[in-house]
Design a protein around this motif. Structure first.
Motif, PDB file in Angstrom:
ATOM      1  N   THR A 164      -4.543   9.925   1.077  1.00  0.00           N
ATOM      2  CA  THR A 164      -4.800   8.251   1.022  1.00  0.00           C
ATOM      3  C   THR A 164      -4.186   7.486   1.712  1.00  0.00           C
ATOM      4  O   THR A 164      -4.338   6.606   2.268  1.00  0.00           O
ATOM      5  CB  THR A 164      -5.222   7.867  -0.660  1.00  0.00           C
ATOM      6  OG1 THR A 164      -6.220   8.615  -1.268  1.00  0.00           O
ATOM      7  CG2 THR A 164      -5.420   6.565  -0.789  1.00  0.00           C
ATOM      8  N   GLU A 196      -4.470   5.307   4.844  1.00  0.00           N
ATOM      9  CA  GLU A 196      -4.170   3.936   4.988  1.00  0.00           C
ATOM     10  C   GLU A 196      -3.357   3.427   6.064  1.00  0.00           C
ATOM     11  O   GLU A 196      -3.292   2.614   6.573  1.00  0.00           O
ATOM     12  CB  GLU A 196      -3.393   3.546   3.475  1.00  0.00           C
ATOM     13  CG  GLU A 196      -3.154   1.981   3.494  1.00  0.00           C
ATOM     14  CD  GLU A 196      -4.127   1.039   3.333  1.00  0.00           C
ATOM     15  OE1 GLU A 196      -3.834  -0.222   3.423  1.00  0.00           O
ATOM     16  OE2 GLU A 196      -5.298   1.640   3.034  1.00  0.00           O
ATOM     17  N   ASP A 252     -12.208   0.723  -7.170  1.00  0.00           N
ATOM     18  CA  ASP A 252     -10.943   0.913  -6.792  1.00  0.00           C
ATOM     19  C   ASP A 252      -9.851   0.566  -7.666  1.00  0.00           C
ATOM     20  O   ASP A 252      -8.812   1.194  -7.444  1.00  0.00           O
ATOM     21  CB  ASP A 252     -10.722   0.257  -5.415  1.00  0.00           C
ATOM     22  CG  ASP A 252     -11.558   0.751  -4.327  1.00  0.00           C
ATOM     23  OD1 ASP A 252     -11.667   1.821  -4.011  1.00  0.00           O
ATOM     24  OD2 ASP A 252     -12.477  -0.233  -3.621  1.00  0.00           O
ATOM     25  N   SER A 268       0.822  -1.184   0.136  1.00  0.00           N
ATOM     26  CA  SER A 268       0.063   0.018  -0.027  1.00  0.00           C
ATOM     27  C   SER A 268       0.991   1.420  -0.086  1.00  0.00           C
ATOM     28  O   SER A 268       0.770   1.922  -0.779  1.00  0.00           O
ATOM     29  CB  SER A 268      -1.073  -0.041   1.175  1.00  0.00           C
ATOM     30  OG  SER A 268      -1.688   1.240   1.368  1.00  0.00           O
ATOM     31  N   ARG A 275      -9.379  -8.066  -1.592  1.00  0.00           N
ATOM     32  CA  ARG A 275      -8.004  -7.436  -0.987  1.00  0.00           C
ATOM     33  C   ARG A 275      -6.859  -8.163  -1.606  1.00  0.00           C
ATOM     34  O   ARG A 275      -5.904  -7.158  -2.060  1.00  0.00           O
ATOM     35  CB  ARG A 275      -7.832  -7.524   0.566  1.00  0.00           C
ATOM     36  CG  ARG A 275      -6.790  -6.933   1.026  1.00  0.00           C
ATOM     37  CD  ARG A 275      -6.456  -7.175   2.625  1.00  0.00           C
ATOM     38  NE  ARG A 275      -7.598  -6.503   3.166  1.00  0.00           N
ATOM     39  CZ  ARG A 275      -7.907  -6.743   4.538  1.00  0.00           C
ATOM     40  NH1 ARG A 275      -6.914  -7.384   5.069  1.00  0.00           N
ATOM     41  NH2 ARG A 275      -8.998  -6.189   5.111  1.00  0.00           N
ATOM     42  N   GLN A 330      -1.985  -3.632  -7.428  1.00  0.00           N
ATOM     43  CA  GLN A 330      -1.385  -2.743  -7.057  1.00  0.00           C
ATOM     44  C   GLN A 330       0.014  -2.810  -7.041  1.00  0.00           C
ATOM     45  O   GLN A 330       0.938  -1.909  -7.528  1.00  0.00           O
ATOM     46  CB  GLN A 330      -1.825  -2.527  -5.594  1.00  0.00           C
ATOM     47  CG  GLN A 330      -1.469  -1.122  -5.064  1.00  0.00           C
ATOM     48  CD  GLN A 330      -1.813  -0.904  -3.459  1.00  0.00           C
ATOM     49  OE1 GLN A 330      -1.623  -1.651  -2.682  1.00  0.00           O
ATOM     50  NE2 GLN A 330      -2.263   0.139  -3.294  1.00  0.00           N
ATOM     51  N   PHE A 343     -10.609  -3.568   4.761  1.00  0.00           N
ATOM     52  CA  PHE A 343     -10.489  -2.893   3.403  1.00  0.00           C
ATOM     53  C   PHE A 343     -11.213  -3.836   2.477  1.00  0.00           C
ATOM     54  O   PHE A 343     -10.679  -4.982   2.533  1.00  0.00           O
ATOM     55  CB  PHE A 343      -8.893  -2.769   3.261  1.00  0.00           C
ATOM     56  CG  PHE A 343      -8.964  -1.962   1.978  1.00  0.00           C
ATOM     57  CD1 PHE A 343      -9.502  -1.038   1.382  1.00  0.00           C
ATOM     58  CD2 PHE A 343      -7.832  -2.742   1.173  1.00  0.00           C
ATOM     59  CE1 PHE A 343      -9.117  -0.666   0.034  1.00  0.00           C
ATOM     60  CE2 PHE A 343      -7.649  -2.286  -0.094  1.00  0.00           C
ATOM     61  CZ  PHE A 343      -8.484  -0.989  -0.730  1.00  0.00           C
ATOM     62  N   GLU A 394      -9.520   3.604  -9.790  1.00  0.00           N
ATOM     63  CA  GLU A 394      -8.607   4.609  -9.075  1.00  0.00           C
ATOM     64  C   GLU A 394      -7.112   4.406  -9.112  1.00  0.00           C
ATOM     65  O   GLU A 394      -6.357   5.243  -9.422  1.00  0.00           O
ATOM     66  CB  GLU A 394      -9.094   4.795  -7.614  1.00  0.00           C
ATOM     67  CG  GLU A 394      -8.398   5.861  -6.902  1.00  0.00           C
ATOM     68  CD  GLU A 394      -8.781   5.934  -5.685  1.00  0.00           C
ATOM     69  OE1 GLU A 394      -8.358   6.580  -4.821  1.00  0.00           O
ATOM     70  OE2 GLU A 394      -9.880   5.243  -5.322  1.00  0.00           O
ATOM     71  N   LEU A 395      -6.726   3.109  -9.018  1.00  0.00           N
ATOM     72  CA  LEU A 395      -5.430   2.548  -9.250  1.00  0.00           C
ATOM     73  C   LEU A 395      -4.645   2.986 -10.642  1.00  0.00           C
ATOM     74  O   LEU A 395      -3.748   3.537 -10.710  1.00  0.00           O
ATOM     75  CB  LEU A 395      -5.236   1.251  -8.991  1.00  0.00           C
ATOM     76  CG  LEU A 395      -4.828   0.491  -7.400  1.00  0.00           C
ATOM     77  CD1 LEU A 395      -4.904  -0.751  -7.299  1.00  0.00           C
ATOM     78  CD2 LEU A 395      -3.961   1.464  -6.813  1.00  0.00           C
ATOM     79  N   TYR A 401      -6.740  -6.953  -5.138  1.00  0.00           N
ATOM     80  CA  TYR A 401      -6.365  -5.603  -5.434  1.00  0.00           C
ATOM     81  C   TYR A 401      -4.774  -5.385  -5.169  1.00  0.00           C
ATOM     82  O   TYR A 401      -4.195  -4.444  -5.779  1.00  0.00           O
ATOM     83  CB  TYR A 401      -7.195  -4.787  -4.258  1.00  0.00           C
ATOM     84  CG  TYR A 401      -6.937  -3.427  -4.264  1.00  0.00           C
ATOM     85  CD1 TYR A 401      -7.699  -2.457  -5.200  1.00  0.00           C
ATOM     86  CD2 TYR A 401      -6.066  -2.769  -3.298  1.00  0.00           C
ATOM     87  CE1 TYR A 401      -7.399  -1.058  -5.103  1.00  0.00           C
ATOM     88  CE2 TYR A 401      -5.710  -1.587  -3.322  1.00  0.00           C
ATOM     89  CZ  TYR A 401      -6.525  -0.719  -4.341  1.00  0.00           C
ATOM     90  OH  TYR A 401      -6.235   0.656  -3.934  1.00  0.00           O
ATOM     91  N   PRO A 459     -11.959  -3.570  -1.488  1.00  0.00           N
ATOM     92  CA  PRO A 459     -12.022  -2.907  -2.229  1.00  0.00           C
ATOM     93  C   PRO A 459     -12.788  -3.243  -3.656  1.00  0.00           C
ATOM     94  O   PRO A 459     -13.513  -4.633  -3.438  1.00  0.00           O
ATOM     95  CB  PRO A 459     -10.510  -2.977  -2.913  1.00  0.00           C
ATOM     96  CG  PRO A 459     -10.070  -4.274  -2.264  1.00  0.00           C
ATOM     97  CD  PRO A 459     -10.777  -4.393  -1.063  1.00  0.00           C
ATOM     98  N   THR A 460     -13.258  -2.645  -4.393  1.00  0.00           N
ATOM     99  CA  THR A 460     -14.182  -2.906  -5.603  1.00  0.00           C
ATOM    100  C   THR A 460     -13.470  -2.744  -6.852  1.00  0.00           C
ATOM    101  O   THR A 460     -12.335  -2.062  -6.910  1.00  0.00           O
ATOM    102  CB  THR A 460     -15.402  -2.039  -5.315  1.00  0.00           C
ATOM    103  OG1 THR A 460     -15.155  -0.477  -5.588  1.00  0.00           O
ATOM    104  CG2 THR A 460     -16.100  -2.171  -3.937  1.00  0.00           C
TER     105      THR A 460
END
Length: 388
Positions: free
Chosen positions: A233, A237, A263, A194, A293, A300, A257, A266-267, A296, A259-260
């Protein structure tokens, strides 16, 4: 002719063998050195054999205490029935009786008492002298053997219970240590994936803004605004992770957490803000709460590695479900030869974290160079991601 079955005898340990041997020597020596006079018969071969047989019954004292007691009492009664003096033969019987109460269960103890009573009765009836006066001594010695055996059994049970408690305590301590290490590893992965991603994006956006500040101030202003948003953000976090480290503060407990797909978009936008084109294809897939998670964080980290190890080129993120498997592909096309730094193929902490996240969800992950770039491919069970 049918094959004969092997005969198995109870095992004999060294302590019992030494005890039996010592009593054999003592019983035979006493019979030979101090033979009993009339009305007992003189010492002969039968007396010697019985003097040896009684103590030898203790060879199986530890493994079969009731058998030892029966054999020892049998030698005692036979010696009396043949008219010989018993000498030291009561001692193997008392030792076997002690062992029945020290190591045996309820049934063994009841049977031992019955055998001892029968043997004592036979001795009193068959002995030529009819030593009724010896009954209190015999009863007292037998009672001492019973009580000593019971006390020994209690000590053994207490020691065993203490050993079990110590073993359970050690097992609990090891389990707690394993949980602590797992939690530390999980928090380390969260911090790496993160905050590492966020800091990388901030550095990339700051570099782009600095380079175009004079020629394109509007873009530089957008980069600074994006840095501010990403920084906030990151603080959120970090605050969530710190709350996880303080579970006693119930009012400040952080929510899980979850995420969808939004998200993920957004990344992608964060990476696009650094000047890298990102294509995101979810193919109508919606992340569930259980495996969202992990997926995601894998995306990420893959995006973070892409911008960290190459300066240009398109990045494709493709997510789809095939049968009972969810497939994820993150491909970094990199840049033209000589223009960008080579794609890093050395497995670092990020790749280790991605593989561990996939493994914990029951999936697998592969990462390595492909034609024109670098590819991260992950497969997760469909239970972690479902179709929309």
């Amino acid at each position: 002719m049918s094959p004969s079955l092997p005969v198995r005898f109870p095992t004999v340990n060294r302590t019992d063998a030494a005890l039996a041997g010592a009593l054999v020597v003592a019983t035979v020596a006493l019979a030979l050195v101090r033979p009993a006079g009339p009305p007992y018969r003189p010492v002969d071969a039968v007396a010697v054999v019985l003097a040896v047989a009684g103590p030898l019954a203790l060879l199986w004292r530890s493994t079969a205490p009731l058998v030892s007691l029966v054999l020892a009492d049998l030698a005692l009664v036979v010696t009396t029935a043949t008219g010989h003096a018993v000498g030291l033969l009561p001692w193997p019987a008392w030792i076997a009786l002690f062992t029945c109460f020290a190591a045996g269960g309820r049934r063994v103890r009841v049977a031992a008492v019955a055998v001892a009573v029968l043997a004592t009765t036979g001795y009193l009836v068959l002995d030529p002298v009819h030593p009724v006066d010896a009954l209190p001594e015999i009863a007292t010695t037998s009672l001492v053997a019973v009580v000593a055996g019971e006390l020994s059994s209690r000590r053994t049970r207490a020691a065993a219970a203490e050993a079990r408690a110590a073993a359970e305590s050690r097992a609990q301590a090891l389990a707690a240590e394993r949980l602590l290490l797992q939690e530390r590893g999980r928090l380390a992965r969260e911090l790496h994936d993160s905050l590492g991603h966020t800091v990388t994006v901030i550095v990339m956006q700051a570099g782009v803004g600095r380079r175009v500040f004079a020629d394109n101030p509007a873009f530089a202003h957008e980069a600074l605004a994006s840095i501010e948003t990403v920084g906030r953000t990151a603080l959120d976090e970090l605050d969530r992770l710190l709350r996880v480290l303080q579970p006693d503060e119930r009012k400040a407990r952080a929510e899980a957490f979850a995420p969808t797909v939004a998200d993920l978009e957004e990344l992608a936008e964060r990476i696009r803000a650094t000047g890298r084109p990102v294509e995101l294809h979810t193919d109508g897939v919606q992340l569930s709460a259980t495996g969202a998670r992990a997926l995601y964080r894998i995306v990420q980290e893959a995006l973070t590695n892409a911008v960290r190890h190459s300066r240009a080129g398109r990045i494709r993120v493709e997510l789809a479900q095939v049968a009972d498997r969810v497939l994820l592909d993150v491909t970094n096309e990199g840049g033209a030869p000589g223009e960008d730094a080579p794609v890093d193929v050395v497995p670092g902490r990020g790749l280790v974290n991605m593989r561990e996240r996939a493994r914990l969800e029951g999936g697998e992950l592969e990462a390595g160079p492909v034609d024109g770039g670098f590819r991260v491919h992950a497969e997760l069970p469909a239970g972690t991601v479902v179709s929309a």
